[in-house]
Design a protein around this motif. Structure first.
Motif, PDB file in Angstrom:
ATOM      1  N   ARG A 137      27.084  13.722  17.361  1.00 36.76           N
ATOM      2  CA  ARG A 137      25.682  14.074  17.614  1.00 36.76           C
ATOM      3  C   ARG A 137      24.721  13.276  16.741  1.00 36.76           C
ATOM      4  N   ASN A 138      25.186  12.838  15.574  1.00 38.14           N
ATOM      5  CA  ASN A 138      24.333  12.030  14.706  1.00 38.14           C
ATOM      6  C   ASN A 138      24.141  10.608  15.222  1.00 38.14           C
ATOM      7  N   PHE A 139      24.950  10.223  16.195  1.00 37.90           N
ATOM      8  CA  PHE A 139      24.817   8.882  16.776  1.00 37.90           C
ATOM      9  C   PHE A 139      24.036   8.878  18.087  1.00 37.90           C
ATOM     10  N   VAL A 140      23.497  10.034  18.481  1.00 33.12           N
ATOM     11  CA  VAL A 140      22.684  10.094  19.699  1.00 33.12           C
ATOM     12  C   VAL A 140      21.462   9.202  19.542  1.00 33.12           C
ATOM     13  N   ASP A 141      21.147   8.451  20.584  1.00 31.20           N
ATOM     14  CA  ASP A 141      19.951   7.593  20.584  1.00 31.20           C
ATOM     15  C   ASP A 141      19.260   7.752  21.932  1.00 31.20           C
ATOM     16  N   CYS A 142      18.391   8.763  22.028  1.00 32.29           N
ATOM     17  CA  CYS A 142      17.685   9.059  23.286  1.00 32.29           C
ATOM     18  C   CYS A 142      16.206   8.709  23.120  1.00 32.29           C
ATOM     19  N   ASN A 143      15.874   7.497  23.426  1.00 27.86           N
ATOM     20  CA  ASN A 143      14.504   7.002  23.254  1.00 27.86           C
ATOM     21  C   ASN A 143      13.555   7.754  24.188  1.00 27.86           C
ATOM     22  N   PRO A 144      12.565   8.513  23.646  1.00 28.17           N
ATOM     23  CA  PRO A 144      11.638   9.252  24.512  1.00 28.17           C
ATOM     24  C   PRO A 144      10.635   8.345  25.211  1.00 28.17           C
ATOM     25  N   ASN A 145      10.646   7.050  24.859  1.00 23.99           N
ATOM     26  CA  ASN A 145       9.757   6.076  25.508  1.00 23.99           C
ATOM     27  C   ASN A 145      10.565   4.856  25.948  1.00 23.99           C
ATOM     28  N   PRO A 146      11.422   5.018  26.962  1.00 17.25           N
ATOM     29  CA  PRO A 146      12.252   3.886  27.382  1.00 17.25           C
ATOM     30  C   PRO A 146      11.435   2.762  27.990  1.00 17.25           C
ATOM     31  N   ASP A 147      12.043   1.600  28.061  1.00 16.98           N
ATOM     32  CA  ASP A 147      11.400   0.414  28.621  1.00 16.98           C
ATOM     33  C   ASP A 147      10.867   0.719  30.017  1.00 16.98           C
ATOM     34  N   GLU A 148       9.631   0.293  30.285  1.00 18.50           N
ATOM     35  CA  GLU A 148       9.013   0.572  31.581  1.00 18.50           C
ATOM     36  C   GLU A 148       9.709  -0.156  32.723  1.00 18.50           C
ATOM     37  N   ARG A 149      10.560  -1.129  32.399  1.00 21.67           N
ATOM     38  CA  ARG A 149      11.313  -1.818  33.447  1.00 21.67           C
ATOM     39  C   ARG A 149      12.463  -0.961  33.994  1.00 21.67           C
ATOM     40  N   LEU A 150      12.740   0.153  33.313  1.00 23.40           N
ATOM     41  CA  LEU A 150      13.781   1.072  33.763  1.00 23.40           C
ATOM     42  C   LEU A 150      13.191   2.063  34.766  1.00 23.40           C
ATOM     43  N   VAL A 151      13.829   2.185  35.934  1.00 19.50           N
ATOM     44  CA  VAL A 151      13.417   3.130  36.973  1.00 19.50           C
ATOM     45  C   VAL A 151      14.624   3.960  37.380  1.00 19.50           C
ATOM     46  N   LEU A 152      14.430   5.277  37.429  1.00 15.17           N
ATOM     47  CA  LEU A 152      15.499   6.200  37.820  1.00 15.17           C
ATOM     48  C   LEU A 152      15.104   6.882  39.122  1.00 15.17           C
ATOM     49  N   LYS A 153      15.954   6.791  40.136  1.00 10.70           N
ATOM     50  CA  LYS A 153      15.609   7.310  41.449  1.00 10.70           C
ATOM     51  C   LYS A 153      16.863   7.631  42.245  1.00 10.70           C
ATOM     52  N   ILE A 154      16.668   8.236  43.406  1.00 10.09           N
ATOM     53  CA  ILE A 154      17.775   8.448  44.340  1.00 10.09           C
ATOM     54  C   ILE A 154      18.081   7.124  45.030  1.00 10.09           C
ATOM     55  N   ALA A 155      19.355   6.785  45.125  1.00  8.94           N
ATOM     56  CA  ALA A 155      19.762   5.607  45.884  1.00  8.94           C
ATOM     57  C   ALA A 155      19.652   5.953  47.364  1.00  8.94           C
ATOM     58  N   GLU A 156      18.777   5.242  48.075  1.00 11.83           N
ATOM     59  CA  GLU A 156      18.512   5.622  49.464  1.00 11.83           C
ATOM     60  C   GLU A 156      18.582   4.461  50.447  1.00 11.83           C
ATOM     61  N   THR A 157      18.473   3.225  49.965  1.00 12.98           N
ATOM     62  CA  THR A 157      18.543   2.087  50.868  1.00 12.98           C
ATOM     63  C   THR A 157      19.965   1.527  50.895  1.00 12.98           C
ATOM     64  N   LYS A 158      20.251   0.718  51.915  1.00 12.58           N
ATOM     65  CA  LYS A 158      21.569   0.097  51.997  1.00 12.58           C
ATOM     66  C   LYS A 158      21.836  -0.747  50.762  1.00 12.58           C
ATOM     67  N   GLU A 159      20.829  -1.483  50.290  1.00 14.37           N
ATOM     68  CA  GLU A 159      20.999  -2.355  49.129  1.00 14.37           C
ATOM     69  C   GLU A 159      21.275  -1.544  47.865  1.00 14.37           C
ATOM     70  N   GLU A 160      20.551  -0.435  47.679  1.00 13.09           N
ATOM     71  CA  GLU A 160      20.769   0.392  46.490  1.00 13.09           C
ATOM     72  C   GLU A 160      22.148   1.053  46.517  1.00 13.09           C
ATOM     73  N   LEU A 161      22.542   1.572  47.662  1.00  7.80           N
ATOM     74  CA  LEU A 161      23.853   2.212  47.766  1.00  7.80           C
ATOM     75  C   LEU A 161      24.976   1.193  47.565  1.00  7.80           C
ATOM     76  N   GLU A 162      24.836   0.008  48.149  1.00  3.44           N
ATOM     77  CA  GLU A 162      25.851  -1.034  47.953  1.00  3.44           C
ATOM     78  C   GLU A 162      25.985  -1.402  46.480  1.00  3.44           C
ATOM     79  N   ALA A 163      24.843  -1.520  45.799  1.00  2.00           N
ATOM     80  CA  ALA A 163      24.864  -1.880  44.379  1.00  2.00           C
ATOM     81  C   ALA A 163      25.521  -0.777  43.554  1.00  2.00           C
TER      82      ALA A 163
END
Length: 443
Positions: free
Chosen positions: A34-60
């Motif tokens: 637990r002392n090694f947890v690193d959960c940045n509350p301000n992650p890089d804006e280039r990171l996007v979290l979403k549902i995989a819904e397109t053929k390209e996203e699901l394939e990836a």
């Protein structure tokens, strides 16, 4: 020459340190994790979290999973370069993805229980868990791109937060279950407080190429208090309690639902055909029983056309189909719709009770409330079917079940209710529901 000597020495040192670490008492080891947890509350804006819904996203996602599983010996290389299972074909499964600069770098799938059950139920008994309140989902198919595996959880923890928010807010899930390699179980136990389903290690789990597995579960309702106890006083980058329950990540793109349903199916007939017939032979390898079950799950003509034919109908399969036809006439759908139930007594006294619809069918619904609802008393129910969709219908509570669950019968449903229920019965994807109920904004 020096480099050739340094690398073996470094590996030996790391192995020695790991062995010494394993000698620490379990409680001390978990505290170190637990002392090694690193959960940045301000992650890089280039990171996007979403549902995989397109053929390209699901394939990836499937390709990333394939490479990770092959590298760990959990599967043999597939000609498609993807790991695709029958559980990915279900409308009750949602695949989450983490994208960095537009590239999928992390994925996991959430599998809600269906007629096909869960992958891990083949080796772990879930009877005791099913007796508890709340729906269950299996966390499966987790993979992080190798570029980000040593970056302090920069992808893993945001993906886990996305999973937590999606399950508690959108997926109507209380209990998570996992089956993981024994070498990874302590991460889930120490950091996320999963509890083992059994202390025994299953030595041969066929779902991951015969690798050993440990089963575990997490109650999402009790998790916040446990997280607060262990993480509440830690600094922001170590505080998983605040990260999961208080921090709002703009990187997370939750689905924009018009209605308060609890699933986000994305597989069109074309996508089903592409992933399970064209790119892989998942459908062709199914047993006759599972082929038949897929036909009951996707019972629209457009889907039937891409599903595998059943070459022979066994007596037990035919009997199952007849049972399924009966169930489908009374099919139930999981929802989370707030509502108010207004009744008027003989003396003119009004009573208004707040409830939440949790399940509905064509002829009635179930709702949860901590208040006492009068039985066999008719009144008006105002139901929020979506952010801008309201139905007003005459209903009467017909029975009370354990835990504040009431069954209601309908009087004459209004147009909005009828259209909404018809859309649920006829739709197999989120787009189907949108199209079938378009009248609500176009009227």
């Amino acid at each position: 020459m020096i480099r050739k000597l340094v690398l073996p020495v470094r590996k030996l040192l790391n192995r020695t340190l790991r062995n010494l670490f394993n000698f620490l008492p379990r409680k001390r080891r978990f505290a170190v994790y637990r002392n090694f947890v690193d959960c940045n509350p301000n992650p890089d804006e280039r990171l996007v979290l979403k549902i995989a819904e397109t053929k390209e996203e699901l394939e990836a996602c499937f390709a990333l999973l394939h490479d990770a599983y092959v590298a760990n010996g959990f599967m043999n290389p597939d000609p498609s370069g993807m790991r695709v299972t029958i559980y990915h074909a279900l409308p009750t499964t949602t695949t989450l993805c983490a994208k960095y600069d537009g590239e999928v770098v992390g994925t996991l799938s959430l599998i809600r229980e269906s007629r096909l059950g869960f992958p891990l139920q083949r080796i772990f008994d879930l009877t005791a868990l099913r007796e508890k309140k709340g729906k269950i989902a299996e966390v499966s198919a987790l993979a992080i791109h190798k570029r980000f595996r040593r970056t302090g959880g920069s992808i893993l923890f945001p993906l886990m937060k996305f999973m937590y928010e999606y399950c508690t807010t959108f997926f109507d899930t209380r209990h998570l279950v996992i089956a993981v390699n024994p070498s990874h179980i302590e991460m889930y136990e120490s950091l996320l407080f999963f509890k083992r389903l059994t202390q025994n290690v299953v030595e041969n789990y066929d779902f991951v190429n015969g690798a050993p597995a440990v089963g575990a579960t997490l109650d999402l309702r009790s998790a916040p208090e446990i997280f607060k106890y262990h993480y509440g006083s830690k600094p922001p980058k170590r505080n998983l309690y605040a990260f999961f329950t208080q921090v709002k990540l703009p990187n997370i793109k939750l689905p924009q639902r018009r209605f308060y349903t609890t699933n986000d199916p994305v597989l069109t007939p074309e996508l089903l055909d592409h992933f399970f017939n064209v790119r892989t032979s998942v459908f062709a390898r199914l047993s006759d029983r599972k082929k038949s079950l897929m036909h009951t799950i996707y019972d629209l003509p457009a889907y039937q056309a891409v599903l595998p034919a059943c070459p022979a109908v066994l007596p037990e399969v035919l009997e199952g189909k007849q049972d399924e036809a009966h169930r489908r006439r009374h099919r139930r759908f999981s929802v989370r719709c707030p509502a108010n139930f207004l009744t008027v007594a003989a003396d003119g006294t009004e009573s208004c009770i707040s409830l939440e619809l949790v399940q509905l069918s064509r002829y009635g619904f179930q709702a949860h409330t901590l208040a006492l609802v009068p039985i066999n008393v008719w009144g008006e129910m105002t139901i929020q079917l979506g952010p801008a969709e309201v139905s007003r219908i005459q209903v009467s509570a017909s029975r009370e079940s354990e835990g504040g669950i009431y069954g209601f019968r309908l009087g004459e449903p209004d147009l909005i209710w009828r259209k909404f229920v018809n859309a649920l019965y006829s739709g197999s994807t989120h787009a189907d529901l949108e199209d079938a109920t378009r009248f609500m904004t176009d009227r």
